[in-house]
Design a protein around this motif. Structure first.
Motif, PDB file in Angstrom:
ATOM      1  N   VAL A 150      39.537  37.491  37.349  1.00  0.00           N
ATOM      2  CA  VAL A 150      40.309  36.943  36.227  1.00  0.00           C
ATOM      3  C   VAL A 150      40.758  35.518  36.540  1.00  0.00           C
ATOM      4  CG1 VAL A 150      42.449  37.174  34.911  1.00  0.00           C
ATOM      5  CG2 VAL A 150      41.054  39.194  35.387  1.00  0.00           C
ATOM      6  N   ARG A 151      41.244  35.309  37.748  1.00  0.00           N
ATOM      7  CA  ARG A 151      41.707  33.971  38.135  1.00  0.00           C
ATOM      8  C   ARG A 151      40.556  32.963  38.123  1.00  0.00           C
ATOM      9  NH1 ARG A 151      43.983  35.395  42.346  1.00  0.00           N
ATOM     10  NH2 ARG A 151      42.293  35.040  43.829  1.00  0.00           N
ATOM     11  N   GLU A 152      39.425  33.355  38.692  1.00  0.00           N
ATOM     12  CA  GLU A 152      38.286  32.437  38.752  1.00  0.00           C
ATOM     13  C   GLU A 152      37.726  32.142  37.358  1.00  0.00           C
ATOM     14  OE1 GLU A 152      37.049  30.805  41.365  1.00  0.00           O
ATOM     15  OE2 GLU A 152      38.687  31.625  42.576  1.00  0.00           O
ATOM     16  N   LEU A 153      37.722  33.145  36.493  1.00  0.00           N
ATOM     17  CA  LEU A 153      37.250  32.917  35.130  1.00  0.00           C
ATOM     18  C   LEU A 153      38.153  31.920  34.415  1.00  0.00           C
ATOM     19  CD1 LEU A 153      35.449  33.533  32.680  1.00  0.00           C
ATOM     20  CD2 LEU A 153      36.980  35.442  32.153  1.00  0.00           C
ATOM     21  N   THR A 154      39.459  32.081  34.568  1.00  0.00           N
ATOM     22  CA  THR A 154      40.397  31.173  33.913  1.00  0.00           C
ATOM     23  C   THR A 154      40.213  29.745  34.409  1.00  0.00           C
ATOM     24  OG1 THR A 154      41.979  33.007  33.762  1.00  0.00           O
ATOM     25  CG2 THR A 154      42.823  30.801  33.342  1.00  0.00           C
ATOM     26  N   VAL A 181      48.400  47.827  27.232  1.00  0.00           N
ATOM     27  CA  VAL A 181      49.534  46.943  27.502  1.00  0.00           C
ATOM     28  C   VAL A 181      49.033  45.503  27.578  1.00  0.00           C
ATOM     29  CG1 VAL A 181      51.345  46.314  29.150  1.00  0.00           C
ATOM     30  CG2 VAL A 181      50.770  48.730  28.784  1.00  0.00           C
ATOM     31  N   ARG A 182      49.716  44.598  26.882  1.00  0.00           N
ATOM     32  CA  ARG A 182      49.376  43.182  27.004  1.00  0.00           C
ATOM     33  C   ARG A 182      50.144  42.597  28.178  1.00  0.00           C
ATOM     34  NH1 ARG A 182      51.372  40.548  22.397  1.00  0.00           N
ATOM     35  NH2 ARG A 182      52.981  39.470  23.575  1.00  0.00           N
ATOM     36  N   ASP A 183      49.414  42.092  29.159  1.00  0.00           N
ATOM     37  CA  ASP A 183      50.021  41.524  30.360  1.00  0.00           C
ATOM     38  C   ASP A 183      50.244  40.024  30.240  1.00  0.00           C
ATOM     39  OD1 ASP A 183      49.870  43.983  32.126  1.00  0.00           O
ATOM     40  OD2 ASP A 183      47.761  43.751  31.586  1.00  0.00           O
ATOM     41  N   ALA A 184      49.402  39.354  29.477  1.00  0.00           N
ATOM     42  CA  ALA A 184      49.537  37.903  29.296  1.00  0.00           C
ATOM     43  C   ALA A 184      48.989  37.522  27.933  1.00  0.00           C
ATOM     44  CB  ALA A 184      48.788  37.149  30.394  1.00  0.00           C
ATOM     45  N   ASP A 189      46.414  28.446  31.503  1.00  0.00           N
ATOM     46  CA  ASP A 189      46.971  28.156  32.824  1.00  0.00           C
ATOM     47  C   ASP A 189      46.734  29.329  33.774  1.00  0.00           C
ATOM     48  OD1 ASP A 189      48.396  27.370  35.013  1.00  0.00           O
ATOM     49  OD2 ASP A 189      50.299  27.079  33.966  1.00  0.00           O
ATOM     50  N   ALA A 190      45.853  29.139  34.747  1.00  0.00           N
ATOM     51  CA  ALA A 190      45.529  30.209  35.696  1.00  0.00           C
ATOM     52  C   ALA A 190      46.732  30.601  36.546  1.00  0.00           C
ATOM     53  CB  ALA A 190      44.371  29.772  36.597  1.00  0.00           C
ATOM     54  N   THR A 191      47.660  29.672  36.775  1.00  0.00           N
ATOM     55  CA  THR A 191      48.814  29.989  37.626  1.00  0.00           C
ATOM     56  C   THR A 191      49.721  31.040  36.990  1.00  0.00           C
ATOM     57  OG1 THR A 191      50.153  28.187  36.689  1.00  0.00           O
ATOM     58  CG2 THR A 191      48.781  27.663  38.600  1.00  0.00           C
ATOM     59  N   LYS A 192      49.671  31.150  35.663  1.00  0.00           N
ATOM     60  CA  LYS A 192      50.499  32.147  34.987  1.00  0.00           C
ATOM     61  C   LYS A 192      50.014  33.575  35.247  1.00  0.00           C
ATOM     62  CE  LYS A 192      52.124  29.206  31.213  1.00  0.00           C
ATOM     63  NZ  LYS A 192      52.212  29.022  29.746  1.00  0.00           N
TER      64      LYS A 192
END
Length: 251
Positions: A150-154, A181-184, A189-192
């Motif tokens: 997920v981080r790399e895709l963002t 559940v919606r987590d984000a 912004d990948a840092t979020k």
């Protein structure tokens, strides 16, 4: 362009059919891609079939991969889907304007010009990707790999010229009647997303269909609704054959 990227090890066992849910998403202009994750052992025949059928019904592609291949795979699937959508739109226009089937029938100079336009569109078109993560108990050993993917895709989407955004969901929720559940919410912004996965509690059931429908509802509410024309039989057959090839295990 709107996409849902489902990351799962298959085996939906609660609620509506995920294949029907994927077909509904596709009818509303949302493409469904599915990454099936294995580690030790294999995804059962039912799980592998379900993964391929969800992607096929959702107009997308599927891959069955190991955890270490997941990050590269989700980026590749996202890029391929964007490129495929651009190509499909261009071929449609060519049929309407020049009565030709596809780009290959154009003379080389004109073909080169259109290819350049297509490449630019792939980089500049707006892209919204909702990640839907299977958090059933069997996925627990794979969660770190999912987080990295997920981080790399963002980060890769941030590098595009066009507007790109990611939202993250997981399923099931905290209670039996909470499918997703919606987590984000939508973010660039990948840092979020860094501490997102520490909050996810792995649970037993796998309500893939209801979870997909909830993500479709979120996209509809935040991005609007786009209805697409159903493909004719020849297009459906062609897409299904293509998906069957692309659904093979990546070793």
């Amino acid at each position: 362009m709107r996409q849902i990227l489902l990351i799962t090890d298959g085996g939906s066992n609660v609620g509506d059919s995920p294949v029907i849910a994927a077909a509904q998403a596709y009818a509303e202009g949302i493409t469904i891609n599915v990454a099936g994750v294995i580690d030790e052992g294999v995804i059962g025949e039912h799980g592998a079939t379900e993964i391929a059928e969800i992607a096929r019904a959702g107009g997308g592609i599927s891959r069955i991969v190991t955890s270490r291949q997941l990050s590269h795979t989700v980026q590749m699937m996202t890029r391929q889907t964007v490129a495929g959508s651009v190509r499909q739109a261009v071929n449609h226009e060519l049929r309407q304007l020049f009565d030709i089937k596809d780009l290959s029938e154009l003379p080389p100079p004109k073909r080169g010009e259109i290819v350049k336009v297509m490449e630019d569109l792939e980089e500049t078109m707006a892209l919204s990707v909702a990640l839907l993560i299977d958090a059933s108990a069997s996925m627990k050993p794979k969660l770190h790999a999912v987080e990295e993917a997920v981080r790399e895709l963002t980060l890769s989407l941030q590098a595009r010229k066009g507007k790109s955004q990611v939202a993250v969901f997981h399923f099931p929720g905290e209670s039996s009647d909470e499918y997703c559940v919606r987590d984000a919410q939508w973010t660039r912004d990948a840092t979020k997303l860094n501490k997102l996965f520490g909050k996810i509690r792995m649970r037993g059931t796998t309500p893939t269909g209801p979870a997909l429908l909830e993500v479709v509802e979120y996209i509809r509410a935040t991005c609007g609704k786009i209805e697409v024309e159903l493909a004719d039989d020849a297009q459906i057959t062609s897409r299904n054959r293509s998906n069957e090839v692309r659904s093979d295990y990546v070793g």
